[in-house]
Design a protein around this motif. Structure first.
Motif, PDB file in Angstrom:
ATOM      1  N   ARG A 150       0.815  -1.023  -0.064  1.00 41.76           N
ATOM      2  CA  ARG A 150       0.080   0.121  -0.135  1.00 41.76           C
ATOM      3  C   ARG A 150       0.908   1.237   0.035  1.00 41.76           C
ATOM      4  NH1 ARG A 150      -4.327  -0.820   4.610  1.00 41.76           N
ATOM      5  NH2 ARG A 150      -3.488   1.252   5.058  1.00 41.76           N
ATOM      6  N   VAL A 203       1.808  -8.234   2.293  1.00 46.29           N
ATOM      7  CA  VAL A 203       1.646  -8.080   3.964  1.00 46.29           C
ATOM      8  C   VAL A 203       1.317  -9.688   4.357  1.00 46.29           C
ATOM      9  CG1 VAL A 203       0.416  -6.872   5.567  1.00 46.29           C
ATOM     10  CG2 VAL A 203       1.224  -5.762   3.514  1.00 46.29           C
ATOM     11  N   ARG A 242       2.622  -4.377   9.928  1.00 42.56           N
ATOM     12  CA  ARG A 242       1.171  -4.172   9.826  1.00 42.56           C
ATOM     13  C   ARG A 242       1.037  -3.582   8.329  1.00 42.56           C
ATOM     14  NH1 ARG A 242      -0.089   0.465  13.133  1.00 42.56           N
ATOM     15  NH2 ARG A 242       0.334   1.675  11.075  1.00 42.56           N
ATOM     16  N   GLU A 243       1.827  -2.927   7.823  1.00 45.68           N
ATOM     17  CA  GLU A 243       2.069  -2.476   6.619  1.00 45.68           C
ATOM     18  C   GLU A 243       3.245  -2.587   5.693  1.00 45.68           C
ATOM     19  OE1 GLU A 243      -1.138   0.815   5.855  1.00 45.68           O
ATOM     20  OE2 GLU A 243      -0.596   1.048   7.951  1.00 45.68           O
ATOM     21  N   TYR A 251       5.580  -1.047   2.478  1.00 42.26           N
ATOM     22  CA  TYR A 251       5.652  -0.033   1.132  1.00 42.26           C
ATOM     23  C   TYR A 251       6.901  -0.301   0.139  1.00 42.26           C
ATOM     24  CZ  TYR A 251       6.540   4.181  -1.625  1.00 42.26           C
ATOM     25  OH  TYR A 251       6.811   5.007  -2.479  1.00 42.26           O
TER      26      TYR A 251
END
Length: 157
Positions: A2, A83, A105-106, A108
């Protein structure tokens, strides 16, 4: 993967993009030529840690560095798989000891990252589920240039 939209993460993502533009292929070296840190030396670098999957005692897949209590900087190629891979960052891992760990959690990766293109844009960012508070993150900037630098990380063993 994301793209983050908060102000803090946008600034960090911009910094990562700038760093990615400056990356160049390092000289080739074998893992045998990389010296191991002693336990005392490693204690000074507990913001560097192992990035693994399926728990903190799993075989590590990459290295990462704590930039903030809840942000880890790995290479972009370490984040393949997305993820849902149960990724865990273990700060200061030294021969079975560590200072803290947390699940991702996330994640990039820059949109221009292409694993086949080499080290260009090979940088990533992980937001942890919980902050790691038992070690100081690596400082991002200094008003003085270092006299000596080193690359640190964990090999596959």
């Amino acid at each position: 993967m994301r793209v983050f939209h908060t102000a803090k993460l946008s600034r960090i993502a911009g910094l990562l993009m700038a760093m990615a533009l400056c990356t160049a292929a390092p000289p080739a070296r074998t893992q045998d030529s990389m010296p191991r840190l002693t336990k005392a030396q490693a204690a000074a670098f507990t913001s560097v840690g192992r990035l693994g999957r399926s728990g903190y005692r799993s075989r590590q897949s990459c290295s990462g560095t704590l930039l903030a209590p809840d942000l880890v900087l790995p290479a972009g190629h370490c984040l393949s798989g997305g993820v849902g891979t149960n990724r865990v960052f273990v700060a200061g891992w030294t021969r079975g000891d560590y200072v803290g760990y947390a699940k991702a959690r996330e994640e990039y990766i820059p949109p221009k990252f292409n694993i086949k293109a080499g080290p260009v844009y090979d940088i990533g960012l992980i937001v942890l589920e919980e902050p790691i508070l038992d070690t100081a993150p690596l400082p991002l900037a200094s008003d003085q240039m270092p006299g000596r630098v080193a690359v640190m990380g964990y090999n596959r063993q």
